[in-house]
Design a protein around this motif. Structure first.
Motif, PDB file in Angstrom:
ATOM      1  N   MET A  15       0.849  -1.192   0.000  1.00  0.00           N
ATOM      2  CA  MET A  15       0.000   0.000   0.000  1.00  0.00           C
ATOM      3  C   MET A  15       0.883   1.241   0.000  1.00  0.00           C
ATOM      4  N   LEU A  16       0.527   2.213  -0.811  1.00  0.00           N
ATOM      5  CA  LEU A  16       1.206   3.507  -0.825  1.00  0.00           C
ATOM      6  C   LEU A  16       0.266   4.535  -0.229  1.00  0.00           C
ATOM      7  N   ILE A  17       0.802   5.386   0.638  1.00  0.00           N
ATOM      8  CA  ILE A  17      -0.040   6.399   1.282  1.00  0.00           C
ATOM      9  C   ILE A  17       0.573   7.780   1.058  1.00  0.00           C
ATOM     10  N   GLY A  18      -0.186   8.649   0.404  1.00  0.00           N
ATOM     11  CA  GLY A  18       0.251  10.027   0.158  1.00  0.00           C
ATOM     12  C   GLY A  18      -0.385  10.976   1.151  1.00  0.00           C
ATOM     13  N   GLU A  19      -0.495  12.241   0.742  1.00  0.00           N
ATOM     14  CA  GLU A  19      -0.978  13.276   1.670  1.00  0.00           C
ATOM     15  C   GLU A  19      -2.470  13.536   1.491  1.00  0.00           C
ATOM     16  N   GLY A  20      -2.837  13.974   0.305  1.00  0.00           N
ATOM     17  CA  GLY A  20      -4.237  14.289   0.036  1.00  0.00           C
ATOM     18  C   GLY A  20      -4.387  14.566  -1.441  1.00  0.00           C
ATOM     19  N   PRO A  21      -5.616  14.483  -1.961  1.00  0.00           N
ATOM     20  CA  PRO A  21      -5.830  14.693  -3.389  1.00  0.00           C
ATOM     21  C   PRO A  21      -5.422  16.110  -3.820  1.00  0.00           C
ATOM     22  N   ALA A  51       6.146  13.774   4.163  1.00  0.00           N
ATOM     23  CA  ALA A  51       6.158  14.090   5.591  1.00  0.00           C
ATOM     24  C   ALA A  51       4.794  13.908   6.248  1.00  0.00           C
ATOM     25  N   THR A  52       3.712  14.201   5.533  1.00  0.00           N
ATOM     26  CA  THR A  52       2.383  14.104   6.150  1.00  0.00           C
ATOM     27  C   THR A  52       2.041  12.654   6.456  1.00  0.00           C
ATOM     28  N   ALA A  53       2.284  11.769   5.498  1.00  0.00           N
ATOM     29  CA  ALA A  53       2.011  10.342   5.731  1.00  0.00           C
ATOM     30  C   ALA A  53       2.908   9.816   6.856  1.00  0.00           C
ATOM     31  N   LEU A  54       4.170  10.253   6.867  1.00  0.00           N
ATOM     32  CA  LEU A  54       5.095   9.816   7.925  1.00  0.00           C
ATOM     33  C   LEU A  54       4.578  10.244   9.298  1.00  0.00           C
ATOM     34  N   ARG A  55       4.133  11.494   9.373  1.00  0.00           N
ATOM     35  CA  ARG A  55       3.650  12.061  10.637  1.00  0.00           C
ATOM     36  C   ARG A  55       2.456  11.285  11.198  1.00  0.00           C
ATOM     37  N   SER A  87       4.935   8.626  13.214  1.00  0.00           N
ATOM     38  CA  SER A  87       5.112   9.486  14.388  1.00  0.00           C
ATOM     39  C   SER A  87       5.402  10.925  13.979  1.00  0.00           C
ATOM     40  N   PRO A  88       4.845  11.894  14.714  1.00  0.00           N
ATOM     41  CA  PRO A  88       5.173  13.304  14.438  1.00  0.00           C
ATOM     42  C   PRO A  88       6.615  13.640  14.810  1.00  0.00           C
ATOM     43  N   ASN A  89       7.283  12.714  15.505  1.00  0.00           N
ATOM     44  CA  ASN A  89       8.673  12.987  15.894  1.00  0.00           C
ATOM     45  C   ASN A  89       9.686  12.605  14.825  1.00  0.00           C
ATOM     46  N   LEU A  90       9.212  11.955  13.757  1.00  0.00           N
ATOM     47  CA  LEU A  90      10.138  11.564  12.690  1.00  0.00           C
ATOM     48  C   LEU A  90      10.208  12.676  11.645  1.00  0.00           C
ATOM     49  N   ARG A  91      11.324  12.750  10.941  1.00  0.00           N
ATOM     50  CA  ARG A  91      11.547  13.793   9.926  1.00  0.00           C
ATOM     51  C   ARG A  91      11.841  13.121   8.594  1.00  0.00           C
ATOM     52  N   ILE A  92      11.188  13.575   7.543  1.00  0.00           N
ATOM     53  CA  ILE A  92      11.321  12.883   6.259  1.00  0.00           C
ATOM     54  C   ILE A  92      12.767  12.900   5.748  1.00  0.00           C
ATOM     55  N   THR A  93      13.460  14.025   5.899  1.00  0.00           N
ATOM     56  CA  THR A  93      14.838  14.093   5.377  1.00  0.00           C
ATOM     57  C   THR A  93      15.786  13.174   6.163  1.00  0.00           C
ATOM     58  N   MET A 124       7.983   1.975   5.450  1.00  0.00           N
ATOM     59  CA  MET A 124       9.112   2.875   5.167  1.00  0.00           C
ATOM     60  C   MET A 124       8.567   4.158   4.541  1.00  0.00           C
ATOM     61  N   ALA A 125       9.216   5.273   4.829  1.00  0.00           N
ATOM     62  CA  ALA A 125       8.830   6.538   4.201  1.00  0.00           C
ATOM     63  C   ALA A 125       9.880   6.938   3.168  1.00  0.00           C
ATOM     64  N   THR A 126       9.402   7.598   2.128  1.00  0.00           N
ATOM     65  CA  THR A 126      10.301   8.210   1.156  1.00  0.00           C
ATOM     66  C   THR A 126       9.749   9.591   0.812  1.00  0.00           C
ATOM     67  N   PHE A 127      10.492  10.351   0.006  1.00  0.00           N
ATOM     68  CA  PHE A 127      10.020  11.681  -0.371  1.00  0.00           C
ATOM     69  C   PHE A 127       8.723  11.582  -1.164  1.00  0.00           C
TER      70      PHE A 127
END
Ligand code: URA
Length: 187
Positions: free
Chosen positions: A38-44, A122-126, A130-136, A151-154
């Motif tokens: 499954m891939l999860i993005g931010e919003g349409p 970053a939004t999906a990661l958050r 966790s909101p404590n993780l940073r995408i970079t 796993m998160a990616t850009f």
């Protein structure tokens, strides 16, 4: 009606946050309901809001290219977003909007039951990890949660804005491919 169709219908009629006010179409998700990935993005975005399908605009085309690069078939996975309605001017979803929408994602996870999840940006990661993780800093690192590998990616839109991120993104796609192989999944 099955559980998935029921969910899609509920999302289409949802008024649980202000984002419903300006939407043309809610975008539940698309792809294979039995998908292992499954891939999860931010919003349409604008195109998705017009069509009711996630990742069909410029970012979506780049996403398809990224998957093609490691020979992952977009038809075999499932794609969705943190919020199912387009935020005005594509702004980042607010905490209360994400909170209103996350029960839908929870139900998608229960129904589709993916073994591997790729978070796009970053939004999906958050909201998924966790909101404590940073995408970079934290992209490319695997987490095991409730028996799923995450796993998160850009986000592909970030790659369009800054192509210098593309080599790291490619490394993440290779890592995704290796994880799929290691688990013997059909993707
Ligand atoms: N960006 C997202 O995060 N999701 C989409 O569906 C399209 C663009």
């Amino acid at each position: 009606m099955d559980r998935y169709e029921e969910l899609v219908k509920e999302i289409a009629l949802c008024k649980n946050c202000v984002l419903h006010e300006e939407r043309n179409m809610a975008v539940a998700g698309s792809g294979s309901i039995g998908a292992d990935l499954m891939l999860i993005g931010e919003g349409p975005g604008a195109e998705e809001d017009k069509n009711g399908v996630p990742f069909v605009g410029a970012a979506g085309r780049l996403l398809t290219d990224m998957l093609d690069a490691v020979d992952i078939d977009r038809d075999k996975l499932y794609v969705t977003n943190i919020v199912k309605c387009r935020p005005p001017k594509n702004r980042t979803p607010k905490d209360e909007e994400a909170a209103a929408c996350l029960p839908y994602l929870q139900r998608q996870l229960e129904i589709i039951d993916p073994k591997v999840i790729l978070l796009l940006g970053a939004t999906a990661l958050r909201y998924v990890l966790s909101p404590n993780l940073r995408i970079t800093r934290d992209r490319g690192t695997w987490h095991q949660v409730d028996g799923r590998w995450i796993m998160a990616t850009f986000h592909p839109a970030a790659l369009l804005r800054d192509p210098r991120k593309k080599p790291d993104s490619f490394d993440d796609m290779v890592s995704l491919k290796l994880k799929i192989r290691e688990l013997g999944l059909d993707v």
